[in-house]
Design a protein around this motif. Structure first.
Motif, PDB file in Angstrom:
ATOM      1  N   ILE A 105       0.859  -1.177   0.000  1.00 31.68           N
ATOM      2  CA  ILE A 105       0.000   0.000   0.000  1.00 31.68           C
ATOM      3  C   ILE A 105       0.900   1.234   0.000  1.00 31.68           C
ATOM      4  O   ILE A 105       1.756   1.385   0.886  1.00 31.68           O
ATOM      5  CB  ILE A 105      -0.931   0.037   1.228  1.00 31.68           C
ATOM      6  N   GLY A 106       0.717   2.065  -0.988  1.00 32.21           N
ATOM      7  CA  GLY A 106       1.553   3.250  -1.113  1.00 32.21           C
ATOM      8  C   GLY A 106       0.730   4.527  -1.039  1.00 32.21           C
ATOM      9  O   GLY A 106      -0.472   4.534  -1.317  1.00 32.21           O
ATOM     10  N   TRP A 107       1.404   5.588  -0.624  1.00 33.89           N
ATOM     11  CA  TRP A 107       0.842   6.929  -0.691  1.00 33.89           C
ATOM     12  C   TRP A 107       1.668   7.732  -1.693  1.00 33.89           C
ATOM     13  O   TRP A 107       2.905   7.713  -1.651  1.00 33.89           O
ATOM     14  CB  TRP A 107       0.881   7.613   0.671  1.00 33.89           C
ATOM     15  N   PHE A 108       0.957   8.414  -2.567  1.00 32.91           N
ATOM     16  CA  PHE A 108       1.576   9.292  -3.551  1.00 32.91           C
ATOM     17  C   PHE A 108       0.927  10.656  -3.442  1.00 32.91           C
ATOM     18  O   PHE A 108      -0.133  10.797  -2.842  1.00 32.91           O
ATOM     19  CB  PHE A 108       1.374   8.734  -4.972  1.00 32.91           C
ATOM     20  N   ARG A 109       1.548  11.662  -4.036  1.00 32.55           N
ATOM     21  CA  ARG A 109       0.953  12.987  -4.042  1.00 32.55           C
ATOM     22  C   ARG A 109       1.227  13.680  -5.361  1.00 32.55           C
ATOM     23  O   ARG A 109       2.216  13.374  -6.037  1.00 32.55           O
ATOM     24  CB  ARG A 109       1.454  13.820  -2.871  1.00 32.55           C
ATOM     25  N   ALA A 162       5.353   3.909   1.469  1.00 33.05           N
ATOM     26  CA  ALA A 162       4.688   2.635   1.197  1.00 33.05           C
ATOM     27  C   ALA A 162       4.987   1.667   2.322  1.00 33.05           C
ATOM     28  O   ALA A 162       6.036   1.751   2.977  1.00 33.05           O
ATOM     29  CB  ALA A 162       5.143   2.054  -0.136  1.00 33.05           C
ATOM     30  N   ILE A 163       4.040   0.780   2.537  1.00 36.84           N
ATOM     31  CA  ILE A 163       4.244  -0.299   3.497  1.00 36.84           C
ATOM     32  C   ILE A 163       4.129  -1.606   2.732  1.00 36.84           C
ATOM     33  O   ILE A 163       3.192  -1.806   1.953  1.00 36.84           O
ATOM     34  CB  ILE A 163       3.253  -0.200   4.674  1.00 36.84           C
ATOM     35  N   VAL A 173       3.210  -5.831  -6.345  1.00 35.71           N
ATOM     36  CA  VAL A 173       4.652  -5.844  -6.635  1.00 35.71           C
ATOM     37  C   VAL A 173       5.302  -4.467  -6.438  1.00 35.71           C
ATOM     38  O   VAL A 173       6.324  -4.347  -5.789  1.00 35.71           O
ATOM     39  CB  VAL A 173       4.907  -6.328  -8.077  1.00 35.71           C
ATOM     40  N   ARG A 174       4.676  -3.447  -6.993  1.00 37.50           N
ATOM     41  CA  ARG A 174       5.325  -2.137  -7.032  1.00 37.50           C
ATOM     42  C   ARG A 174       5.427  -1.497  -5.667  1.00 37.50           C
ATOM     43  O   ARG A 174       4.563  -1.694  -4.813  1.00 37.50           O
ATOM     44  CB  ARG A 174       4.579  -1.221  -8.013  1.00 37.50           C
ATOM     45  N   VAL A 175       6.470  -0.693  -5.489  1.00 37.18           N
ATOM     46  CA  VAL A 175       6.669  -0.011  -4.212  1.00 37.18           C
ATOM     47  C   VAL A 175       6.761   1.502  -4.447  1.00 37.18           C
ATOM     48  O   VAL A 175       5.901   2.251  -3.981  1.00 37.18           O
ATOM     49  CB  VAL A 175       7.943  -0.518  -3.500  1.00 37.18           C
ATOM     50  N   ARG A 176       7.799   1.977  -5.149  1.00 45.91           N
ATOM     51  CA  ARG A 176       8.019   3.412  -5.332  1.00 45.91           C
ATOM     52  C   ARG A 176       7.512   3.942  -6.672  1.00 45.91           C
ATOM     53  O   ARG A 176       7.351   5.141  -6.831  1.00 45.91           O
ATOM     54  CB  ARG A 176       9.516   3.720  -5.233  1.00 45.91           C
ATOM     55  N   ILE A 177       7.272   3.044  -7.622  1.00 48.32           N
ATOM     56  CA  ILE A 177       6.897   3.477  -8.965  1.00 48.32           C
ATOM     57  C   ILE A 177       5.392   3.710  -9.023  1.00 48.32           C
ATOM     58  O   ILE A 177       4.603   2.886  -8.547  1.00 48.32           O
ATOM     59  CB  ILE A 177       7.302   2.414  -9.998  1.00 48.32           C
TER      60      ILE A 177
END
Length: 121
Positions: free
Chosen positions: A34-38, A50-51, A101-105
Protein backbone atom coordinates in the motif's frame (compact mmCIF):
# COMPACT_ATOMS: atom_id res chain seq x y z
CA UNK A 1 -14.55 -4.78 -7.35
CA UNK A 2 -11.64 -3.01 -5.69
CA UNK A 3 -12.06 0.46 -4.26
CA UNK A 4 -9.68 2.57 -2.19
CA UNK A 5 -11.11 5.48 -0.22
CA UNK A 6 -8.88 8.16 1.30
CA UNK A 7 -9.93 10.45 4.11
CA UNK A 8 -8.39 12.96 6.48
CA UNK A 9 -7.21 15.70 4.17
CA UNK A 10 -7.73 19.36 4.91
CA UNK A 11 -6.17 22.73 5.55
CA UNK A 12 -3.45 23.10 8.16
CA UNK A 13 -0.85 25.69 9.06
CA UNK A 14 2.83 25.04 8.51
CA UNK A 15 4.24 22.99 11.36
CA UNK A 16 0.93 21.29 11.98
CA UNK A 17 -0.16 17.68 11.55
CA UNK A 18 -2.71 15.68 9.62
CA UNK A 19 -3.52 11.99 9.52
CA UNK A 20 -4.70 10.43 6.29
CA UNK A 21 -6.44 7.10 6.16
CA UNK A 22 -6.84 4.65 3.29
CA UNK A 23 -9.66 2.12 3.50
CA UNK A 24 -9.63 -0.43 0.70
CA UNK A 25 -12.49 -2.74 -0.15
CA UNK A 26 -12.13 -5.80 -2.31
CA UNK A 27 -8.54 -6.40 -1.26
CA UNK A 28 -6.60 -7.05 1.92
CA UNK A 29 -3.86 -4.64 3.00
CA UNK A 30 -1.88 -7.55 4.42
CA UNK A 31 -1.58 -9.09 0.94
CA UNK A 32 -0.67 -5.94 -0.95
CA UNK A 33 1.88 -3.17 -0.95
CA UNK A 34 0.00 0.00 0.00
CA UNK A 35 1.55 3.25 -1.11
CA UNK A 36 0.84 6.93 -0.69
CA UNK A 37 1.58 9.29 -3.55
CA UNK A 38 0.95 12.99 -4.04
CA UNK A 39 0.50 15.34 -6.93
CA UNK A 40 0.81 19.09 -6.75
CA UNK A 41 -0.58 21.38 -9.49
CA UNK A 42 1.65 21.32 -12.55
CA UNK A 43 3.83 18.54 -11.18
CA UNK A 44 4.07 14.82 -11.73
CA UNK A 45 2.70 12.36 -9.21
CA UNK A 46 5.43 11.46 -6.73
CA UNK A 47 6.02 8.70 -4.25
CA UNK A 48 5.57 9.54 -0.57
CA UNK A 49 5.60 6.31 1.42
CA UNK A 50 4.69 2.63 1.20
CA UNK A 51 4.24 -0.30 3.50
CA UNK A 52 5.23 -3.67 2.16
CA UNK A 53 2.56 -6.37 2.11
CA UNK A 54 4.01 -8.49 4.86
CA UNK A 55 4.21 -5.40 7.05
CA UNK A 56 7.86 -5.88 7.78
CA UNK A 57 9.09 -2.77 6.04
CA UNK A 58 8.07 0.79 5.35
CA UNK A 59 9.81 3.02 2.84
CA UNK A 60 9.72 6.79 2.51
CA UNK A 61 10.67 9.51 0.09
CA UNK A 62 13.63 11.53 1.34
CA UNK A 63 11.46 14.65 1.42
CA UNK A 64 9.17 13.22 4.11
CA UNK A 65 11.51 10.93 6.03
CA UNK A 66 11.41 11.72 9.73
CA UNK A 67 8.16 13.70 9.40
CA UNK A 68 5.68 11.17 7.97
CA UNK A 69 4.86 7.71 9.30
CA UNK A 70 2.93 5.03 7.44
CA UNK A 71 1.18 2.34 9.46
CA UNK A 72 -1.16 -0.54 8.87
CA UNK A 73 -4.06 -1.90 10.88
CA UNK A 74 -4.70 -5.39 9.54
CA UNK A 75 -7.78 -5.87 11.73
CA UNK A 76 -9.43 -2.75 10.32
CA UNK A 77 -7.92 -3.27 6.86
CA UNK A 78 -6.66 0.30 6.76
CA UNK A 79 -3.37 2.08 6.14
CA UNK A 80 -2.74 5.50 7.68
CA UNK A 81 -0.25 8.22 6.91
CA UNK A 82 0.61 10.41 9.89
CA UNK A 83 2.04 13.69 8.65
CA UNK A 84 3.85 15.92 11.13
CA UNK A 85 5.77 19.17 10.79
CA UNK A 86 3.95 19.91 7.57
CA UNK A 87 5.43 22.39 5.13
CA UNK A 88 3.78 24.44 2.38
CA UNK A 89 5.57 22.27 -0.17
CA UNK A 90 3.60 19.27 1.13
CA UNK A 91 0.48 20.81 -0.41
CA UNK A 92 -0.93 18.34 -2.94
CA UNK A 93 -3.65 15.83 -3.63
CA UNK A 94 -2.68 12.66 -1.79
CA UNK A 95 -3.57 9.26 -3.23
CA UNK A 96 -3.36 5.81 -1.76
CA UNK A 97 -2.70 2.89 -4.05
CA UNK A 98 -2.40 -0.88 -3.90
CA UNK A 99 -0.25 -3.32 -5.84
CA UNK A 100 1.21 -6.76 -5.31
CA UNK A 101 4.65 -5.84 -6.63
CA UNK A 102 5.32 -2.14 -7.03
CA UNK A 103 6.67 -0.01 -4.21
CA UNK A 104 8.02 3.41 -5.33
CA UNK A 105 6.90 3.48 -8.97
CA UNK A 106 3.58 5.21 -9.64
CA UNK A 107 2.12 2.42 -11.75
CA UNK A 108 0.18 0.71 -8.99
CA UNK A 109 -2.78 -1.36 -10.10
CA UNK A 110 -5.43 0.24 -7.90
CA UNK A 111 -5.87 3.89 -6.90
CA UNK A 112 -8.10 5.94 -4.69
CA UNK A 113 -9.75 9.19 -5.75
CA UNK A 114 -7.39 11.38 -3.72
CA UNK A 115 -7.73 13.77 -0.81
CA UNK A 116 -6.54 17.38 -0.78
CA UNK A 117 -3.92 18.51 1.71
CA UNK A 118 -3.21 22.23 1.89
CA UNK A 119 -0.50 23.66 4.13
CA UNK A 120 -0.56 27.40 4.63
CA UNK A 121 2.54 29.39 5.46
Amino acid sequence: QVQLVESGGGLVQAGGSLRLSCAPSGLTVSNNNIGWFRQAPGKEREFVAAIIQNGARAVYADSVKGRFTISRDAAKNTVDLQMNTLKPEDTAVYYCAADRVRVRIATYQYWGQGTQVTVSS
